[in-house]
Design a protein around this motif. Structure first.
Motif, PDB file in Angstrom:
ATOM      1  N   PRO A  61       0.822  -1.226   0.000  1.00 22.86           N
ATOM      2  CA  PRO A  61       0.000   0.000   0.000  1.00 22.86           C
ATOM      3  C   PRO A  61       0.850   1.268   0.000  1.00 22.86           C
ATOM      4  CG  PRO A  61      -0.844  -1.580   1.589  1.00 22.86           C
ATOM      5  CD  PRO A  61       0.459  -2.137   1.082  1.00 22.86           C
ATOM      6  N   ASP A  62       0.331   2.300  -0.649  1.00 21.24           N
ATOM      7  CA  ASP A  62       1.047   3.566  -0.788  1.00 21.24           C
ATOM      8  C   ASP A  62       1.498   4.134   0.554  1.00 21.24           C
ATOM      9  OD1 ASP A  62       0.632   3.392  -3.483  1.00 21.24           O
ATOM     10  OD2 ASP A  62      -0.860   4.989  -3.584  1.00 21.24           O
ATOM     11  N   SER A  63       0.635   4.077   1.545  1.00 18.92           N
ATOM     12  CA  SER A  63       0.961   4.703   2.830  1.00 18.92           C
ATOM     13  C   SER A  63       2.228   4.103   3.445  1.00 18.92           C
ATOM     14  CB  SER A  63      -0.211   4.576   3.804  1.00 18.92           C
ATOM     15  OG  SER A  63      -0.530   3.205   4.012  1.00 18.92           O
ATOM     16  N   ILE A  64       2.379   2.796   3.365  1.00 17.05           N
ATOM     17  CA  ILE A  64       3.568   2.125   3.917  1.00 17.05           C
ATOM     18  C   ILE A  64       4.793   2.484   3.088  1.00 17.05           C
ATOM     19  CG2 ILE A  64       4.668  -0.114   4.303  1.00 17.05           C
ATOM     20  CD1 ILE A  64       1.854  -1.239   4.885  1.00 17.05           C
ATOM     21  N   THR A  65       4.656   2.399   1.788  1.00 20.35           N
ATOM     22  CA  THR A  65       5.774   2.676   0.895  1.00 20.35           C
ATOM     23  C   THR A  65       6.274   4.110   1.054  1.00 20.35           C
ATOM     24  OG1 THR A  65       4.842   1.087  -0.673  1.00 20.35           O
ATOM     25  CG2 THR A  65       6.538   2.578  -1.511  1.00 20.35           C
ATOM     26  N   ILE A  66       5.365   5.063   1.085  1.00 17.55           N
ATOM     27  CA  ILE A  66       5.729   6.482   1.194  1.00 17.55           C
ATOM     28  C   ILE A  66       6.404   6.766   2.533  1.00 17.55           C
ATOM     29  CG2 ILE A  66       4.766   8.814   1.330  1.00 17.55           C
ATOM     30  CD1 ILE A  66       2.660   7.733  -0.793  1.00 17.55           C
ATOM     31  N   GLU A  67       5.880   6.194   3.591  1.00 14.95           N
ATOM     32  CA  GLU A  67       6.480   6.401   4.920  1.00 14.95           C
ATOM     33  C   GLU A  67       7.933   5.904   4.940  1.00 14.95           C
ATOM     34  OE1 GLU A  67       5.840   4.704   9.442  1.00 14.95           O
ATOM     35  OE2 GLU A  67       4.106   4.817   8.106  1.00 14.95           O
ATOM     36  N   MET A  68       8.173   4.720   4.384  1.00 12.22           N
ATOM     37  CA  MET A  68       9.528   4.171   4.338  1.00 12.22           C
ATOM     38  C   MET A  68      10.443   5.033   3.483  1.00 12.22           C
ATOM     39  SD  MET A  68       8.813   0.062   4.071  1.00 12.22           S
ATOM     40  CE  MET A  68      10.310  -0.151   3.189  1.00 12.22           C
ATOM     41  N   LEU A  69       9.940   5.491   2.357  1.00  7.76           N
ATOM     42  CA  LEU A  69      10.744   6.291   1.448  1.00  7.76           C
ATOM     43  C   LEU A  69      11.120   7.631   2.077  1.00  7.76           C
ATOM     44  CD1 LEU A  69      10.867   6.515  -2.142  1.00  7.76           C
ATOM     45  CD2 LEU A  69      10.019   8.610  -1.141  1.00  7.76           C
ATOM     46  N   GLU A  70      10.187   8.301   2.700  1.00  9.78           N
ATOM     47  CA  GLU A  70      10.469   9.580   3.349  1.00  9.78           C
ATOM     48  C   GLU A  70      11.519   9.407   4.439  1.00  9.78           C
ATOM     49  OE1 GLU A  70       6.804  11.371   4.652  1.00  9.78           O
ATOM     50  OE2 GLU A  70       6.153  11.775   2.598  1.00  9.78           O
ATOM     51  N   GLU A  71      11.411   8.321   5.198  1.00 10.84           N
ATOM     52  CA  GLU A  71      12.392   8.038   6.249  1.00 10.84           C
ATOM     53  C   GLU A  71      13.782   7.857   5.648  1.00 10.84           C
ATOM     54  OE1 GLU A  71      13.242   4.172   8.963  1.00 10.84           O
ATOM     55  OE2 GLU A  71      11.223   5.010   9.147  1.00 10.84           O
ATOM     56  N   GLU A  72      13.848   7.163   4.512  1.00 16.38           N
ATOM     57  CA  GLU A  72      15.139   6.919   3.853  1.00 16.38           C
ATOM     58  C   GLU A  72      15.757   8.220   3.353  1.00 16.38           C
ATOM     59  OE1 GLU A  72      18.076   4.147   3.039  1.00 16.38           O
ATOM     60  OE2 GLU A  72      16.175   3.791   4.045  1.00 16.38           O
ATOM     61  N   VAL A  73      14.956   9.102   2.770  1.00 18.32           N
ATOM     62  CA  VAL A  73      15.466  10.396   2.297  1.00 18.32           C
ATOM     63  C   VAL A  73      15.983  11.211   3.479  1.00 18.32           C
ATOM     64  CG1 VAL A  73      14.811  12.613   1.256  1.00 18.32           C
ATOM     65  CG2 VAL A  73      14.067  10.477   0.192  1.00 18.32           C
ATOM     66  N   LYS A  74      15.215  11.248   4.549  1.00 18.66           N
ATOM     67  CA  LYS A  74      15.609  12.019   5.738  1.00 18.66           C
ATOM     68  C   LYS A  74      16.884  11.462   6.379  1.00 18.66           C
ATOM     69  CE  LYS A  74      10.976  13.637   6.786  1.00 18.66           C
ATOM     70  NZ  LYS A  74       9.780  13.465   7.614  1.00 18.66           N
ATOM     71  N   ASN A  75      17.138  10.167   6.211  1.00 19.35           N
ATOM     72  CA  ASN A  75      18.342   9.537   6.772  1.00 19.35           C
ATOM     73  C   ASN A  75      19.604   9.857   5.969  1.00 19.35           C
ATOM     74  OD1 ASN A  75      16.983   8.365   8.895  1.00 19.35           O
ATOM     75  ND2 ASN A  75      16.697   6.405   7.871  1.00 19.35           N
ATOM     76  N   ASN A  76      19.451  10.568   4.851  1.00 15.92           N
ATOM     77  CA  ASN A  76      20.584  10.901   3.978  1.00 15.92           C
ATOM     78  C   ASN A  76      20.614  12.401   3.683  1.00 15.92           C
ATOM     79  OD1 ASN A  76      21.864   8.198   3.030  1.00 15.92           O
ATOM     80  ND2 ASN A  76      19.650   7.859   2.959  1.00 15.92           N
ATOM     81  N   PRO A  77      20.767  13.249   4.720  1.00 16.71           N
ATOM     82  CA  PRO A  77      20.688  14.702   4.510  1.00 16.71           C
ATOM     83  C   PRO A  77      21.844  15.274   3.683  1.00 16.71           C
ATOM     84  CG  PRO A  77      21.408  14.228   6.740  1.00 16.71           C
ATOM     85  CD  PRO A  77      21.016  12.917   6.116  1.00 16.71           C
ATOM     86  N   GLN A  78      22.956  14.567   3.581  1.00 11.12           N
ATOM     87  CA  GLN A  78      24.107  15.071   2.830  1.00 11.12           C
ATOM     88  C   GLN A  78      24.122  14.590   1.373  1.00 11.12           C
ATOM     89  OE1 GLN A  78      25.862  17.385   4.358  1.00 11.12           O
ATOM     90  NE2 GLN A  78      24.599  16.991   6.156  1.00 11.12           N
ATOM     91  N   ALA A  79      23.075  13.896   0.959  1.00 13.73           N
ATOM     92  CA  ALA A  79      23.034  13.329  -0.398  1.00 13.73           C
ATOM     93  C   ALA A  79      23.071  14.424  -1.463  1.00 13.73           C
ATOM     94  CB  ALA A  79      21.775  12.496  -0.568  1.00 13.73           C
ATOM     95  N   GLU A  80      23.737  14.115  -2.564  1.00 17.22           N
ATOM     96  CA  GLU A  80      23.768  15.021  -3.720  1.00 17.22           C
ATOM     97  C   GLU A  80      22.561  14.791  -4.621  1.00 17.22           C
ATOM     98  OE1 GLU A  80      27.530  15.206  -5.782  1.00 17.22           O
ATOM     99  OE2 GLU A  80      28.607  14.851  -3.906  1.00 17.22           O
ATOM    100  N   GLY A  81      21.815  13.764  -4.306  1.00 19.71           N
ATOM    101  CA  GLY A  81      20.623  13.431  -5.069  1.00 19.71           C
ATOM    102  C   GLY A  81      20.236  11.989  -4.806  1.00 19.71           C
ATOM    103  N   PHE A  82      19.100  11.618  -5.353  1.00 18.13           N
ATOM    104  CA  PHE A  82      18.569  10.274  -5.136  1.00 18.13           C
ATOM    105  C   PHE A  82      18.163   9.657  -6.464  1.00 18.13           C
ATOM    106  CE2 PHE A  82      17.878  12.590  -1.227  1.00 18.13           C
ATOM    107  CZ  PHE A  82      18.291  11.683  -0.265  1.00 18.13           C
ATOM    108  N   ILE A  83      18.277   8.346  -6.513  1.00 19.44           N
ATOM    109  CA  ILE A  83      17.707   7.609  -7.628  1.00 19.44           C
ATOM    110  C   ILE A  83      16.641   6.702  -7.038  1.00 19.44           C
ATOM    111  CG2 ILE A  83      19.515   5.836  -7.581  1.00 19.44           C
ATOM    112  CD1 ILE A  83      19.135   5.706 -10.672  1.00 19.44           C
ATOM    113  N   PHE A  84      15.411   6.908  -7.480  1.00 19.58           N
ATOM    114  CA  PHE A  84      14.273   6.148  -6.986  1.00 19.58           C
ATOM    115  C   PHE A  84      14.042   4.973  -7.929  1.00 19.58           C
ATOM    116  CE2 PHE A  84      13.775  10.482  -5.485  1.00 19.58           C
ATOM    117  CZ  PHE A  84      13.597  10.279  -4.120  1.00 19.58           C
TER     118      PHE A  84
END
Length: 190
Positions: A61-84
């Motif tokens: 479900p979208d809600s689970i997937t989005i929550e995990m993804l947002e957490e992953e982005v927040k865990n990488n504040p120094q990233a130069e970018g992301f590949i989804f």
């Protein structure tokens, strides 16, 4: 910041190409499939919920997937970018991703669509299953995943096409040649 979506059916080569793109562009790879498998392997509460959904060959479900993804982005504040990779798979997911990125002063720069025939997909996944032993690559689940892609996920492309962000790349051929074609598409949107 460079944010990319690598888009294509199961077995299109997203994982192979992601590894090369991460190295070249110094991106953080976010694969929803890897996140799900990690939670399942660690037997987390989320992993237990996701395990049955994936075992049935369905989308989480979208809600689970989005929550995990947002957490992953927040865990990488120094990233130069992301590949989804493997996300978004629905228009609501794409809208949620855009809203989350905008809230953080970012956006999706480009979407690379790996174009691969269904016969090629089946051949690749059959080979991958021999090597990886991934449970989600068995024949019955493969057919469900391919059906999910062509009945639901494919509808995300018009969302990004309307924004002028989709580059279609032939996903059949030599890995390095496909990679160079992807890089040309990315360099055009950087």
């Amino acid at each position: 910041m460079l944010n990319l979506v690598l888009f294509g059916p199961p077995g299109a080569g997203k994982g192979t190409q992601s590894a090369k793109l991460i190295e070249k562009y110094n991106l953080v790879h976010i694969s929803t499939g890897d996140m799900f498998r990690g939670h399942i392997a660690n037997d987390t509460e989320l992993g237990k919920r996701v395990k049955q959904i994936l075992a049935d060959g369905l989308l989480v479900p979208d809600s689970i997937t989005i929550e995990m993804l947002e957490e992953e982005v927040k865990n990488n504040p120094q990233a130069e970018g992301f590949i989804f990779d493997g996300f978004p798979r629905t228009v609501p997911q794409a809208e949620a991703l855009d809203a989350f990125l905008v809230k953080n002063g970012q956006s999706i720069n480009g979407v690379v669509q790996l174009d691969v025939t269904e016969d090629e997909i089946k051949t690749r996944i059959a080979e991958r299953q021999k090597v990886s032993g991934r449970a989600d690559d068995d024949a019955e689940k493969l057919l469900k995943r391919i059906d999910e892609y062509f009945s639901k996920t494919i509808h995300v492309l018009p969302y990004y096409e309307a924004q002028g962000k989709v580059s279609k790349v032939d996903g059949i051929g030599a890995i390095e040649e496909i990679f160079q074609n992807i890089c040309s598409a990315i360099d055009a949107v950087k």
